[in-house]
Design a protein around this motif. Structure first.
Motif, mmCIF file in Angstrom:
data_model
loop_
_atom_site.group_PDB
_atom_site.id
_atom_site.type_symbol
_atom_site.label_atom_id
_atom_site.label_comp_id
_atom_site.label_asym_id
_atom_site.label_seq_id
_atom_site.Cartn_x
_atom_site.Cartn_y
_atom_site.Cartn_z
ATOM 1 N N ASP A 64 0.821 -1.208 0.000
ATOM 2 C CA ASP A 64 0.000 0.000 0.000
ATOM 3 C C ASP A 64 0.858 1.263 0.000
ATOM 4 O OD1 ASP A 64 -2.680 -1.475 0.730
ATOM 5 O OD2 ASP A 64 -1.174 -2.167 2.161
ATOM 6 N N TYR A 65 1.953 1.243 0.774
ATOM 7 C CA TYR A 65 2.780 2.459 0.824
ATOM 8 C C TYR A 65 4.188 2.272 0.281
ATOM 9 C CZ TYR A 65 4.685 0.680 5.340
ATOM 10 O OH TYR A 65 5.275 -0.059 6.332
ATOM 11 N N LEU A 66 4.603 1.039 0.008
ATOM 12 C CA LEU A 66 5.928 0.820 -0.554
ATOM 13 C C LEU A 66 5.925 0.804 -2.080
ATOM 14 C CD1 LEU A 66 7.603 -1.881 1.750
ATOM 15 C CD2 LEU A 66 7.993 0.592 1.711
ATOM 16 N N PHE A 67 4.761 0.593 -2.686
ATOM 17 C CA PHE A 67 4.730 0.427 -4.144
ATOM 18 C C PHE A 67 5.237 1.670 -4.875
ATOM 19 C CE2 PHE A 67 3.085 0.532 -8.390
ATOM 20 C CZ PHE A 67 3.189 -0.773 -8.828
ATOM 21 N N ASP A 68 4.681 2.829 -4.564
ATOM 22 C CA ASP A 68 5.044 4.029 -5.330
ATOM 23 C C ASP A 68 6.517 4.425 -5.184
ATOM 24 O OD1 ASP A 68 2.655 4.351 -6.629
ATOM 25 O OD2 ASP A 68 1.822 5.759 -5.178
ATOM 26 N N PRO A 69 7.072 4.471 -3.973
ATOM 27 C CA PRO A 69 8.504 4.811 -3.898
ATOM 28 C C PRO A 69 9.408 3.786 -4.566
ATOM 29 C CG PRO A 69 7.634 4.297 -1.716
ATOM 30 C CD PRO A 69 6.462 4.415 -2.630
ATOM 31 N N PHE A 70 9.067 2.499 -4.475
ATOM 32 C CA PHE A 70 9.861 1.490 -5.168
ATOM 33 C C PHE A 70 9.719 1.645 -6.681
ATOM 34 C CE2 PHE A 70 10.738 -1.266 -1.462
ATOM 35 C CZ PHE A 70 11.996 -1.737 -1.820
ATOM 36 N N SER A 71 8.491 1.866 -7.139
ATOM 37 C CA SER A 71 8.260 2.028 -8.563
ATOM 38 C C SER A 71 9.033 3.219 -9.106
ATOM 39 C CB SER A 71 6.757 2.210 -8.823
ATOM 40 O OG SER A 71 6.499 2.380 -10.194
ATOM 41 N N GLY A 72 9.041 4.313 -8.346
ATOM 42 C CA GLY A 72 9.792 5.490 -8.770
ATOM 43 C C GLY A 72 11.278 5.223 -8.853
ATOM 44 N N ALA A 73 11.827 4.533 -7.848
ATOM 45 C CA ALA A 73 13.258 4.242 -7.828
ATOM 46 C C ALA A 73 13.652 3.302 -8.968
ATOM 47 C CB ALA A 73 13.654 3.636 -6.482
ATOM 48 N N VAL A 74 12.825 2.291 -9.219
ATOM 49 C CA VAL A 74 13.105 1.351 -10.306
ATOM 50 C C VAL A 74 13.037 2.068 -11.654
ATOM 51 C CG1 VAL A 74 12.250 -0.684 -11.550
ATOM 52 C CG2 VAL A 74 12.396 -0.719 -9.056
ATOM 53 N N SER A 75 12.025 2.908 -11.827
ATOM 54 C CA SER A 75 11.885 3.642 -13.090
ATOM 55 C C SER A 75 13.070 4.572 -13.320
ATOM 56 C CB SER A 75 10.578 4.442 -13.086
ATOM 57 O OG SER A 75 9.465 3.584 -13.063
ATOM 58 N N TYR A 76 13.488 5.253 -12.258
ATOM 59 C CA TYR A 76 14.637 6.158 -12.375
ATOM 60 C C TYR A 76 15.905 5.370 -12.703
ATOM 61 C CZ TYR A 76 18.034 9.784 -11.293
ATOM 62 O OH TYR A 76 19.056 10.683 -11.380
ATOM 63 N N GLY A 77 16.157 4.278 -11.948
ATOM 64 C CA GLY A 77 17.361 3.482 -12.181
ATOM 65 C C GLY A 77 17.390 2.832 -13.551
ATOM 66 N N SER A 78 16.235 2.349 -14.022
ATOM 67 C CA SER A 78 16.197 1.698 -15.338
ATOM 68 C C SER A 78 16.306 2.721 -16.462
ATOM 69 C CB SER A 78 14.920 0.861 -15.487
ATOM 70 O OG SER A 78 13.763 1.664 -15.424
ATOM 71 N N TYR A 79 15.859 3.949 -16.218
ATOM 72 C CA TYR A 79 16.013 5.008 -17.221
ATOM 73 C C TYR A 79 17.491 5.226 -17.543
ATOM 74 C CZ TYR A 79 15.739 9.617 -19.431
ATOM 75 O OH TYR A 79 15.856 10.662 -20.311
ATOM 76 N N TRP A 80 18.346 5.166 -16.512
ATOM 77 C CA TRP A 80 19.791 5.340 -16.696
ATOM 78 C C TRP A 80 20.502 4.009 -16.899
ATOM 79 C CZ3 TRP A 80 20.865 10.026 -17.917
ATOM 80 C CH2 TRP A 80 20.118 11.090 -17.382
#
Length: 387
Positions: A64-80
């Motif tokens: 419920d509260y870990l999904f968005d911060p993890f999703s953001g970090a994964v998206s940022y890391g995979s972008y680079w």
């Protein structure tokens, strides 16, 4: 920037990048729980476009509260391209005390009990098979949780063959005997496993002391197959430390995935006396074998190794580089070019010219093109005439 503003900015950054993923919801009918359980699914941006690609799966307790911060970090890391794209599964646990029921344990034996045992079976026997049947998943699984759920995630380590390849535990409220059982398990591990542990200096003594004992015991076990990292974050609370831990955990687990950077070059490559091409091959083999991630050798990594081979005059290794090029880019001129470069540096312009000629008939790649090959051919032919 004031500390509170830094925290707000970091949270905004992480959540804003979550828009890169496709976020949907699903309800799983569970026989183990005797009810439906809601989950959030985050699919990588490339999921629909790349029909053959398989992805690691990150399972989030407290989704419920870990999904968005993890999703953001994964998206940022995979972008680079520092971490691979992955499928993220967030398990909802915020309805009518679900979180506490799901983590019920027997205080005497320190194991899942009653509803906790049911939830344990739900994840292993129902949720994971459901996800792996419905989506294109690689064999690499990660689980993460916070305090009670972080502790609960560790129970999957107790199985004879641990259910997950990587464990991310934020300020776990460790179950009885866990600070002993986990190191005992790690001492016997025969397959690579990743374990990330963190705490806040603002955590209460009841949480911090068992974590410190666990950290000490894991270090005593000292199994090289266990990729372990512990961090205590200064100036953080039980909740704010999670935002510091998420990127650190991901970068620890996927360190081998990252393109070669200056630290890897200076500490692992430049110190070698030979075997540069083998290092490159092993890096990508480990990526495939351990992480279940299969990607072609990046041209940036290829050029780094080529350059150090030339710098160290290790010209015979260009033959191995040609093999790597042909395996990863069979239609491209890379492999034949490397052979031409090897013969050129070894003072054999006649054979070098033939290889450059072969390369000119193949597909360009990176900074290699037909015009460059023709220039090389002319140069080698001129040198051959002088001999």
């Amino acid at each position: 920037m004031p500390q509170i503003m830094k925290k707000v900015y970091l949270l905004t950054l992480l959540i804003s990048f979550s828009s890169f993923a496709q976020k949907t919801f699903d309800n799983i009918k569970s026989e183990k729980l005797g009810e439906e359980r809601r989950i959030t699914i985050g699919l990588p941006a490339s999921y629909e476009a790349n029909k053959d690609k398989k992805y690691p799966v990150l399972y989030l307790l407290d989704g419920d509260y870990l999904f968005d911060p993890f999703s953001g970090a994964v998206s940022y890391g995979s972008y680079w391209d520092d971490v691979p794209e992955m499928i993220i599964i967030g398990i909802h646990q915020n309805k009518d005390g679900e979180r506490f029921d799901d983590t019920t344990i027997d205080q005497n034996n320190g194991l899942p009990f009653e509803k906790g045992a049911q939830f344990f079976e739900f994840v292993g026997a129902e949720l994971i098979p459901y996800i792996e049947k419905k989506y294109r998943t690689s064999p690499f699984r990660i689980i993460a949780g916070h305090d009670l759920t972080a502790s609960f995630a560790n129970f999957y380590l107790y199985k004879e063959k641990p259910l997950f390849n990587a464990y991310i535990c934020f300020s776990p409220e460790l179950a009885p005997k866990m600070e002993v059982r986990i190191p005992e398990k790690f001492a016997k591990i025969k397959e690579p496993i990743f374990y990330y542990l963190s705490a806040a200096d603002g955590d209460i003594k009841k949480i911090k002391e068992p974590i410190e004992k666990l950290d000490s015991n894991i270090k005593i076990a000292n199994n090289p197959l266990v990729n372990y990292k512990y961090e205590l974050f200064k100036g953080t609370t039980h909740y704010t430390e999670v935002l510091h831990s998420i990127p650190s955990a991901l970068y620890q687990i996927f360190e081998v995935y990252r393109p070669i950077n200056s630290a890897e070059y200076n500490n692992k490559i430049a110190v070698l006396e030979s075997g540069y091409a083998e290092y490159l091959e092993n890096k990508y083999n480990e990526m495939s074998k351990v992480l279940g991630v299969q990607i072609p050798v990046r041209m940036s990594d290829f050029k780094v190794i080529e350059n150090i081979i030339l710098k160290k005059n290790a010209y015979s290794e260009l033959g191995k580089m040609a093999e790597i090029g042909n395996v990863n880019y069979p239609k491209a001129m890379l492999g034949e070019y490397e052979l031409g470069l090897m013969y050129e540096k070894q003072g054999d312009p006649k054979h070098a010219s033939k290889k450059y000629q072969n390369a000119s008939q193949m597909e360009p790649i990176g900074d290699l093109n037909k015009d460059m090959m023709y220039e090389k051919i002319d140069e080698m032919n001129t040198l051959a005439k002088k001999k």
